[in-house]
Motif scaffolding. Structure first.
Motif, PDB file in Angstrom:
ATOM      1  N   LEU A  53       0.168   2.673  33.582  1.00 21.43           N
ATOM      2  CA  LEU A  53       0.713   1.338  33.344  1.00 21.43           C
ATOM      3  C   LEU A  53      -0.142   0.524  32.379  1.00 21.43           C
ATOM      4  O   LEU A  53       0.324  -0.452  31.802  1.00 21.43           O
ATOM      5  N   GLN A  54      -1.387   0.936  32.193  1.00 20.59           N
ATOM      6  CA  GLN A  54      -2.265   0.232  31.261  1.00 20.59           C
ATOM      7  C   GLN A  54      -2.029   0.663  29.813  1.00 20.59           C
ATOM      8  O   GLN A  54      -2.534   0.045  28.885  1.00 20.59           O
ATOM      9  N   GLU A  55      -1.253   1.740  29.627  1.00 25.46           N
ATOM     10  CA  GLU A  55      -0.943   2.242  28.292  1.00 25.46           C
ATOM     11  C   GLU A  55       0.188   1.409  27.685  1.00 25.46           C
ATOM     12  O   GLU A  55       1.261   1.278  28.266  1.00 25.46           O
ATOM     13  N   THR A  56      -0.065   0.838  26.514  1.00 20.64           N
ATOM     14  CA  THR A  56       0.928  -0.043  25.892  1.00 20.64           C
ATOM     15  C   THR A  56       1.467   0.518  24.578  1.00 20.64           C
ATOM     16  O   THR A  56       2.236  -0.150  23.889  1.00 20.64           O
ATOM     17  N   SER A  57       1.085   1.752  24.234  1.00 21.51           N
ATOM     18  CA  SER A  57       1.488   2.310  22.941  1.00 21.51           C
ATOM     19  C   SER A  57       2.890   2.884  22.947  1.00 21.51           C
ATOM     20  O   SER A  57       3.446   3.156  21.887  1.00 21.51           O
ATOM     21  N   PHE A  58       3.465   3.099  24.145  1.00 23.68           N
ATOM     22  CA  PHE A  58       4.751   3.792  24.249  1.00 23.68           C
ATOM     23  C   PHE A  58       5.750   2.941  25.011  1.00 23.68           C
ATOM     24  O   PHE A  58       5.391   2.126  25.861  1.00 23.68           O
ATOM     25  N   THR A  59       7.015   3.137  24.692  1.00 27.42           N
ATOM     26  CA  THR A  59       8.061   2.342  25.331  1.00 27.42           C
ATOM     27  C   THR A  59       8.995   3.162  26.204  1.00 27.42           C
ATOM     28  O   THR A  59       9.716   2.595  27.019  1.00 27.42           O
ATOM     29  N   ASN A  60       9.005   4.498  26.030  1.00 26.19           N
ATOM     30  CA  ASN A  60       9.972   5.321  26.754  1.00 26.19           C
ATOM     31  C   ASN A  60       9.308   6.627  27.213  1.00 26.19           C
ATOM     32  O   ASN A  60       9.648   7.709  26.729  1.00 26.19           O
ATOM     33  N   PRO A  61       8.371   6.544  28.146  1.00 23.00           N
ATOM     34  CA  PRO A  61       7.641   7.744  28.557  1.00 23.00           C
ATOM     35  C   PRO A  61       8.380   8.544  29.624  1.00 23.00           C
ATOM     36  O   PRO A  61       9.153   7.998  30.422  1.00 23.00           O
ATOM     37  N   LEU A  62       8.128   9.854  29.628  1.00 23.46           N
ATOM     38  CA  LEU A  62       8.562  10.736  30.706  1.00 23.46           C
ATOM     39  C   LEU A  62       7.322  11.277  31.401  1.00 23.46           C
ATOM     40  O   LEU A  62       6.454  11.869  30.755  1.00 23.46           O
ATOM     41  N   ILE A  63       7.256  11.070  32.703  1.00 29.53           N
ATOM     42  CA  ILE A  63       6.160  11.598  33.516  1.00 29.53           C
ATOM     43  C   ILE A  63       6.679  12.834  34.239  1.00 29.53           C
ATOM     44  O   ILE A  63       7.664  12.761  34.976  1.00 29.53           O
ATOM     45  N   VAL A  64       6.034  13.976  34.030  1.00 28.71           N
ATOM     46  CA  VAL A  64       6.431  15.222  34.687  1.00 28.71           C
ATOM     47  C   VAL A  64       5.464  15.467  35.842  1.00 28.71           C
ATOM     48  O   VAL A  64       4.388  16.027  35.673  1.00 28.71           O
ATOM     49  N   ALA A  65       5.859  15.015  37.027  1.00 29.59           N
ATOM     50  CA  ALA A  65       5.015  15.117  38.219  1.00 29.59           C
ATOM     51  C   ALA A  65       5.454  16.351  39.010  1.00 29.59           C
ATOM     52  O   ALA A  65       6.287  16.271  39.914  1.00 29.59           O
ATOM     53  N   ASP A  66       4.895  17.501  38.643  1.00 31.58           N
ATOM     54  CA  ASP A  66       5.372  18.777  39.189  1.00 31.58           C
ATOM     55  C   ASP A  66       4.391  19.395  40.189  1.00 31.58           C
ATOM     56  O   ASP A  66       4.243  20.615  40.252  1.00 31.58           O
ATOM     57  N   SER A  67       3.753  18.549  40.994  1.00 30.57           N
ATOM     58  CA  SER A  67       2.726  19.052  41.910  1.00 30.57           C
ATOM     59  C   SER A  67       3.268  19.503  43.262  1.00 30.57           C
ATOM     60  O   SER A  67       2.553  20.147  44.037  1.00 30.57           O
ATOM     61  N   LEU A  68       4.521  19.187  43.598  1.00 33.26           N
ATOM     62  CA  LEU A  68       5.060  19.585  44.898  1.00 33.26           C
ATOM     63  C   LEU A  68       5.260  21.096  44.938  1.00 33.26           C
ATOM     64  O   LEU A  68       5.766  21.687  43.985  1.00 33.26           O
ATOM     65  N   PRO A  69       4.868  21.750  46.033  1.00 35.04           N
ATOM     66  CA  PRO A  69       5.051  23.204  46.103  1.00 35.04           C
ATOM     67  C   PRO A  69       6.526  23.572  46.134  1.00 35.04           C
ATOM     68  O   PRO A  69       7.361  22.809  46.622  1.00 35.04           O
ATOM     69  N   ALA A  70       6.832  24.756  45.597  1.00 35.76           N
ATOM     70  CA  ALA A  70       8.211  25.240  45.607  1.00 35.76           C
ATOM     71  C   ALA A  70       8.700  25.370  47.040  1.00 35.76           C
ATOM     72  O   ALA A  70       7.972  25.847  47.926  1.00 35.76           O
TER      73      ALA A  70
END
Length: 333
Positions: free
Chosen positions: A246-263
């Motif tokens: 949230l402190q990053e101000t350089s981008f307006t349309n980010p995608l966060i790939v939070a893939d840590s959940l086990p299959a």
């Protein structure tokens, strides 16, 4: 900032009903699901969702993009995934275990790939192990077999999903030959470890420029990195928590790939529940706080599961809809 959060394996297989979610305390995630504009979606994997988001067809020609994300250079060649897997007999079926269940070193993977290269050299195929968990094969010409990602095969019988279509027969032969080659190079494994006794071919394609709806992808998955490079989007390693993003101000349309959940395919319910709680702390709660503070103009959660998922878009204004009461996650199962 209009933020997108992609969470594979957020939902357990539908056959289990509500029981996997019982007594989970997830106030931030529940608030997002309750207050936002919510759409139930079809089941999807990370690979299938990322392909669709970047305009790639249902044939999922993803191998050259993953290869590039793994540090390789696809060039003008056609590539396929040839992921190391273990096949075990279960009754009259062969069931696949992916690399997350294997114990394979870089040395062992290079030895096995060398054996495959010796066998398939006459076919003009060149195997490469850029990671012990992810192998690739360069092809002499294009291939069009019908295949599905290894992640979607985990814990499933392979018979209905063997290569099909125009090149299906040839690739089924390659699949059988690979098993014979690897069987001749089985190594002594640690007690309880599964050996590599096959590969799973999928994702045939050639690299090309793409258009991305995102200006930055935050994540650690090689496919996300490769798609970002192909589309000109920025790529950043996934931070430990959403507060720093949230402190990053350089981008307006980010995608966060939070893939840590086990299959979910292997039935590790305890690990999955622990992962959901960690997701709440690291991402759901900080991003909800970002909406409340005005740091985010909107947040879209893309929660995936093998049988269904949800896409939920939330704005700061939506948070004032108190009549949309938060409900336990099991209600959405």
């Amino acid at each position: 900032m209009n933020c997108h959060l992609l969470v594979p394996n957020l939902f357990w297989p539908a056959a289990a009903g509500a029981e996997p979610y019982r007594d989970l305390k997830l106030p931030a995630l529940q608030a997002l699901l309750a207050r936002g504009q919510r759409t139930r979606t079809a089941g999807s994997s990370l690979e299938r969702w990322l392909a669709g988001a970047h305009g790639l067809p249902d044939t999922l020609p993803l191998a050259p993009f993953s290869l590039r994300g793994d540090g390789g250079e696809p060039g003008e060649y056609h590539w396929m995934h040839a992921d190391p897997v273990h096949l075990r007999v279960h009754g009259d079926r062969l069931v696949l275990a992916d690399a997350s269940r294997l114990s394979i070193t870089a040395e062992a993977s290079q030895e096995l790939v060398a054996a495959l290269n010796a066998h398939y050299a006459a076919e003009g195929m060149l195997f490469a192990a850029l990671s012990p968990q992810r192998w690739y094969v360069r092809l002499a010409a294009g291939a069009r077999p019908g295949t599905i990602p290894t992640s979607e095969m985990a814990g499933r019988s392979i018979e209905p999903f063997l290569p099909s279509g125009e090149d299906g027969a040839r690739w089924r032969r390659y699949f059988n030959e690979a098993q014979m080659v690897l069987h001749g190079h089985l190594r002594d494994e640690a007690p309880g470890a599964l050996p590599v006794n096959s590969v799973w071919f999928w994702g045939a394609g050639r690299a090309r420029p793409l258009t991305s709806p995102y200006d930055v992808l935050w994540g650690n998955h090689p496919l996300a990195a490769g798609l970002a490079m192909a589309s000109g989007a920025a790529m950043r390693p996934l931070p430990d928590a959403g507060a720093s993003l949230l402190q990053e101000t350089s981008f307006t349309n980010p995608l966060i790939v939070a893939d840590s959940l086990p299959a979910t395919a292997y039935g590790d319910l305890s690990g999955w529940r622990d992962g959901i709680v960690a997701l709440e702390r690291a991402w759901s709660a900080p991003l909800l706080a970002g909406l409340k503070s005005g740091a985010l103009e909107s947040l879209t959660l893309h929660g995936l599961g093998p049988d269904y998922g949800y896409s939920v878009t939330v704005t700061p204004r939506d948070l004032w809809r108190f009549w949309r009461r938060s409900r336990p996650l099991q209600v959405y199962a």
